[in-house]
Design a protein around this motif. Structure first.
Motif, PDB file in Angstrom:
ATOM      1  N   PHE A 147      38.856  -3.781  13.691  1.00 42.88           N
ATOM      2  CA  PHE A 147      39.418  -2.732  12.857  1.00 42.88           C
ATOM      3  C   PHE A 147      40.359  -1.869  13.673  1.00 42.88           C
ATOM      4  CE2 PHE A 147      35.655  -0.924  14.749  1.00 42.88           C
ATOM      5  CZ  PHE A 147      35.849   0.445  14.843  1.00 42.88           C
ATOM      6  N   SER A 148      41.230  -1.168  12.984  1.00 44.54           N
ATOM      7  CA  SER A 148      42.221  -0.333  13.664  1.00 44.54           C
ATOM      8  C   SER A 148      42.184   1.073  13.105  1.00 44.54           C
ATOM      9  CB  SER A 148      43.629  -0.923  13.523  1.00 44.54           C
ATOM     10  OG  SER A 148      44.015  -0.990  12.163  1.00 44.54           O
ATOM     11  N   ILE A 149      42.473   2.021  13.995  1.00 39.49           N
ATOM     12  CA  ILE A 149      42.617   3.424  13.630  1.00 39.49           C
ATOM     13  C   ILE A 149      43.940   3.869  14.235  1.00 39.49           C
ATOM     14  CG2 ILE A 149      41.657   5.744  13.791  1.00 39.49           C
ATOM     15  CD1 ILE A 149      38.910   4.385  14.317  1.00 39.49           C
ATOM     16  N   GLY A 150      44.940   4.076  13.407  1.00 36.52           N
ATOM     17  CA  GLY A 150      46.270   4.358  13.933  1.00 36.52           C
ATOM     18  C   GLY A 150      46.749   3.202  14.784  1.00 36.52           C
ATOM     19  N   GLU A 151      47.113   3.493  16.031  1.00 35.30           N
ATOM     20  CA  GLU A 151      47.599   2.445  16.931  1.00 35.30           C
ATOM     21  C   GLU A 151      46.486   1.868  17.800  1.00 35.30           C
ATOM     22  OE1 GLU A 151      50.805   4.066  19.168  1.00 35.30           O
ATOM     23  OE2 GLU A 151      52.084   4.414  17.428  1.00 35.30           O
ATOM     24  N   MET A 152      45.252   2.308  17.583  1.00 42.89           N
ATOM     25  CA  MET A 152      44.125   1.832  18.394  1.00 42.89           C
ATOM     26  C   MET A 152      43.395   0.700  17.671  1.00 42.89           C
ATOM     27  SD  MET A 152      40.886   4.019  19.924  1.00 42.89           S
ATOM     28  CE  MET A 152      40.412   4.650  18.319  1.00 42.89           C
ATOM     29  N   SER A 153      43.147  -0.397  18.385  1.00 39.16           N
ATOM     30  CA  SER A 153      42.394  -1.520  17.839  1.00 39.16           C
ATOM     31  C   SER A 153      41.018  -1.566  18.488  1.00 39.16           C
ATOM     32  CB  SER A 153      43.124  -2.840  18.095  1.00 39.16           C
ATOM     33  OG  SER A 153      44.360  -2.862  17.427  1.00 39.16           O
ATOM     34  N   LEU A 154      39.994  -1.781  17.673  1.00 37.48           N
ATOM     35  CA  LEU A 154      38.624  -1.849  18.174  1.00 37.48           C
ATOM     36  C   LEU A 154      37.938  -3.064  17.576  1.00 37.48           C
ATOM     37  CD1 LEU A 154      39.166   1.413  17.143  1.00 37.48           C
ATOM     38  CD2 LEU A 154      37.280   1.667  18.744  1.00 37.48           C
ATOM     39  N   MET A 155      36.789  -3.419  18.164  1.00 36.37           N
ATOM     40  CA  MET A 155      35.958  -4.495  17.647  1.00 36.37           C
ATOM     41  C   MET A 155      34.528  -4.001  17.543  1.00 36.37           C
ATOM     42  SD  MET A 155      37.612  -7.785  19.660  1.00 36.37           S
ATOM     43  CE  MET A 155      37.673  -6.982  21.253  1.00 36.37           C
ATOM     44  N   ALA A 156      33.736  -4.669  16.726  1.00 34.34           N
ATOM     45  CA  ALA A 156      32.364  -4.216  16.507  1.00 34.34           C
ATOM     46  C   ALA A 156      31.500  -5.354  15.992  1.00 34.34           C
ATOM     47  CB  ALA A 156      32.342  -3.057  15.508  1.00 34.34           C
ATOM     48  N   CYS A 157      30.176  -5.182  16.121  1.00 32.43           N
ATOM     49  CA  CYS A 157      29.240  -6.161  15.581  1.00 32.43           C
ATOM     50  C   CYS A 157      27.859  -5.536  15.496  1.00 32.43           C
ATOM     51  CB  CYS A 157      29.200  -7.426  16.443  1.00 32.43           C
ATOM     52  SG  CYS A 157      28.326  -7.202  18.013  1.00 32.43           S
ATOM     53  N   ASP A 158      26.952  -6.261  14.858  1.00 34.73           N
ATOM     54  CA  ASP A 158      25.533  -5.922  14.888  1.00 34.73           C
ATOM     55  C   ASP A 158      24.898  -6.738  16.001  1.00 34.73           C
ATOM     56  OD1 ASP A 158      25.057  -4.030  12.753  1.00 34.73           O
ATOM     57  OD2 ASP A 158      25.572  -5.631  11.358  1.00 34.73           O
ATOM     58  N   ASP A 159      24.468  -6.070  17.058  1.00 37.82           N
ATOM     59  CA  ASP A 159      23.887  -6.766  18.204  1.00 37.82           C
ATOM     60  C   ASP A 159      22.491  -7.250  17.841  1.00 37.82           C
ATOM     61  OD1 ASP A 159      23.103  -7.713  20.625  1.00 37.82           O
ATOM     62  OD2 ASP A 159      23.497  -5.896  21.744  1.00 37.82           O
ATOM     63  N   CYS A 160      22.290  -8.556  17.945  1.00 35.78           N
ATOM     64  CA  CYS A 160      20.992  -9.113  17.574  1.00 35.78           C
ATOM     65  C   CYS A 160      20.168  -9.509  18.798  1.00 35.78           C
ATOM     66  CB  CYS A 160      21.170 -10.329  16.664  1.00 35.78           C
ATOM     67  SG  CYS A 160      22.040 -11.697  17.441  1.00 35.78           S
ATOM     68  N   THR A 161      20.615  -9.120  19.997  1.00 34.48           N
ATOM     69  CA  THR A 161      19.891  -9.525  21.209  1.00 34.48           C
ATOM     70  C   THR A 161      19.251  -8.360  21.946  1.00 34.48           C
ATOM     71  OG1 THR A 161      21.943  -9.392  22.506  1.00 34.48           O
ATOM     72  CG2 THR A 161      21.388 -11.532  21.531  1.00 34.48           C
ATOM     73  N   THR A 162      19.869  -7.178  21.870  1.00 35.15           N
ATOM     74  CA  THR A 162      19.321  -6.028  22.578  1.00 35.15           C
ATOM     75  C   THR A 162      19.377  -4.804  21.674  1.00 35.15           C
ATOM     76  OG1 THR A 162      21.482  -5.432  23.508  1.00 35.15           O
ATOM     77  CG2 THR A 162      20.078  -6.897  24.828  1.00 35.15           C
ATOM     78  N   LYS A 163      18.758  -3.740  22.114  1.00 31.90           N
ATOM     79  CA  LYS A 163      18.831  -2.470  21.402  1.00 31.90           C
ATOM     80  C   LYS A 163      20.071  -1.732  21.892  1.00 31.90           C
ATOM     81  CE  LYS A 163      16.923   0.815  18.780  1.00 31.90           C
ATOM     82  NZ  LYS A 163      16.657   0.640  17.342  1.00 31.90           N
ATOM     83  N   PRO A 164      21.158  -1.701  21.094  1.00 25.98           N
ATOM     84  CA  PRO A 164      22.403  -1.118  21.590  1.00 25.98           C
ATOM     85  C   PRO A 164      22.355   0.399  21.676  1.00 25.98           C
ATOM     86  CG  PRO A 164      22.640  -1.726  19.287  1.00 25.98           C
ATOM     87  CD  PRO A 164      21.282  -2.205  19.715  1.00 25.98           C
ATOM     88  N   THR A 165      23.090   0.934  22.640  1.00 30.25           N
ATOM     89  CA  THR A 165      23.286   2.378  22.759  1.00 30.25           C
ATOM     90  C   THR A 165      24.763   2.628  22.962  1.00 30.25           C
ATOM     91  OG1 THR A 165      23.052   2.445  25.162  1.00 30.25           O
ATOM     92  CG2 THR A 165      21.028   2.625  23.858  1.00 30.25           C
ATOM     93  N   HIS A 166      25.195   3.856  22.734  1.00 23.69           N
ATOM     94  CA  HIS A 166      26.590   4.214  22.943  1.00 23.69           C
ATOM     95  C   HIS A 166      26.702   5.296  24.009  1.00 23.69           C
ATOM     96  CE1 HIS A 166      26.753   2.641  18.657  1.00 23.69           C
ATOM     97  NE2 HIS A 166      27.517   1.809  19.352  1.00 23.69           N
ATOM     98  N   ASP A 167      25.835   5.197  25.016  1.00 20.62           N
ATOM     99  CA  ASP A 167      25.855   6.158  26.108  1.00 20.62           C
ATOM    100  C   ASP A 167      26.951   5.794  27.109  1.00 20.62           C
ATOM    101  OD1 ASP A 167      23.635   7.319  24.937  1.00 20.62           O
ATOM    102  OD2 ASP A 167      22.210   6.158  26.154  1.00 20.62           O
ATOM    103  N   GLY A 168      27.444   6.804  27.820  1.00 21.49           N
ATOM    104  CA  GLY A 168      28.339   6.549  28.941  1.00 21.49           C
ATOM    105  C   GLY A 168      29.798   6.381  28.595  1.00 21.49           C
ATOM    106  N   PHE A 169      30.196   6.526  27.328  1.00 24.48           N
ATOM    107  CA  PHE A 169      31.612   6.444  26.991  1.00 24.48           C
ATOM    108  C   PHE A 169      31.868   7.191  25.691  1.00 24.48           C
ATOM    109  CE2 PHE A 169      30.189   3.433  23.924  1.00 24.48           C
ATOM    110  CZ  PHE A 169      31.178   3.348  22.959  1.00 24.48           C
ATOM    111  N   ARG A 170      33.121   7.499  25.445  1.00 23.54           N
ATOM    112  CA  ARG A 170      33.541   8.110  24.189  1.00 23.54           C
ATOM    113  C   ARG A 170      34.866   7.495  23.759  1.00 23.54           C
ATOM    114  NH1 ARG A 170      31.054  12.916  22.627  1.00 23.54           N
ATOM    115  NH2 ARG A 170      29.561  13.718  24.157  1.00 23.54           N
ATOM    116  N   LEU A 171      35.120   7.540  22.472  1.00 22.81           N
ATOM    117  CA  LEU A 171      36.420   7.157  21.953  1.00 22.81           C
ATOM    118  C   LEU A 171      37.262   8.416  21.838  1.00 22.81           C
ATOM    119  CD1 LEU A 171      35.376   4.662  19.129  1.00 22.81           C
ATOM    120  CD2 LEU A 171      36.141   4.118  21.437  1.00 22.81           C
TER     121      LEU A 171
END
Length: 281
Positions: free
Chosen positions: A201-225
């Motif tokens: 997906f894209s937001i303005g000129e920024m492109s990102l990717m995403a998924c539902d992780d089925c192998t581990t418990k995901p976290t969003h620590d240590g970074f920001r958009l």
């Protein structure tokens, strides 16, 4: 082994005579075969030597000489870089090549040195390491880096939120059940069949990717958009939308580097920095 395959110049190529449409088509098909076989790494045609220069080295002197150059048969009119298993394989491919000229012509094959060939002159291995670092830099010179967000079964919900809140555009979405290849047994938990295997997906000129992780418990620590907008009003709007159902970690305010800056955690645990581009007046 890597080889340079050189198309030697002819009177016509040195005169700037362009190949016919038929020859261009045939060479295009041959290049496609090379590409499909995983052999071709690069390849270009060269303009006549009349449009080139030579630099002669003599001690500390450098003398520039304009083309054209004599001995046409010694000049190169085009080349490929191939990666093959042997010189015999390279020869076999050259034999399949259409005549690259409208007249009799020659193609020369030369093996390219690898750093391993210079081991005797580089006993410490430092020169080889330097070349490896340079190769890595070249490999990433035109690369792009994108953020990949992992969600714990809420990816589609997050994508819908970003579409509604900040105008994201989802360009691709594939579910685990839509995988073109069978997934390893036991990889996908029960109930994950319709979860997102991969999305872009894209937001303005920024492109990102995403998924539902089925192998581990995901976290969003240590970074920001970090999202930069043009006006204070835009920042207020985007920040408010991302904070809906989330958590404000630093309220929007004026800073020495931006007329508006703030940090917020959205409802899915993704941290954002919202700012107005440009320095504060």
């Amino acid at each position: 082994m890597r080889v340079m395959v050189m198309v030697k110049a002819t009177k016509d190529s040195e005169a700037g005579k362009l190949p016919s449409e038929k020859l261009l088509t045939e060479m295009g098909k041959f290049n496609e075969q090379l590409f499909d076989a995983g052999i071709m790494k690069a390849g270009e045609g060269l303009k006549p030597s009349s449009e080139g220069v030579r630099i002669r080295f003599a001690g500390s002197n450098r003398t520039v000489m304009d083309g054209p150059f004599a001995e046409t048969k010694e000049l190169v009119a085009g080349y490929w870089i191939w990666e093959v298993s042997s010189m015999e394989e390279a020869i076999d491919w050259v034999k399949r090549c259409p005549n690259p000229m409208m007249e009799d012509s020659d193609i020369e094959i030369r093996q390219i040195y690898d750093m391993a060939d210079f081991a005797e002159s580089d006993p410490s291995g430092e020169i080889a390491k330097h070349e490896q670092r340079l190769t890595a830099k070249l490999a990433t010179k035109s690369a792009t880096v994108q953020s990949y967000l992992f969600f714990d079964g809420r990816c589609e919900e997050a994508l819908n939120f970003y579409e509604q809140a900040i105008g994201a555009t989802v360009t691709m979405k594939m579910r685990y059940s839509e995988s073109p290849e069978p997934l390893p047994e036991g990889m996908v938990p029960d109930g994950y069949e319709n979860k997102i295997m991969h999305a872009s997906f894209s937001i303005g000129e920024m492109s990102l990717m995403a998924c539902d992780d089925c192998t581990t418990k995901p976290t969003h620590d240590g970074f920001r958009l970090a999202i930069s907008v043009k006006t204070v009003a835009d920042a207020d709007s985007v920040f408010g939308q991302l904070a809906e159902g989330g958590k404000i970690e630093m309220p929007l305010s004026q800073t020495f580097w931006s007329p508006r800056f703030g940090m917020v955690m959205d409802p899915f645990g993704v941290g954002w920095m919202v700012m107005v581009a440009g320095e504060c007046e």
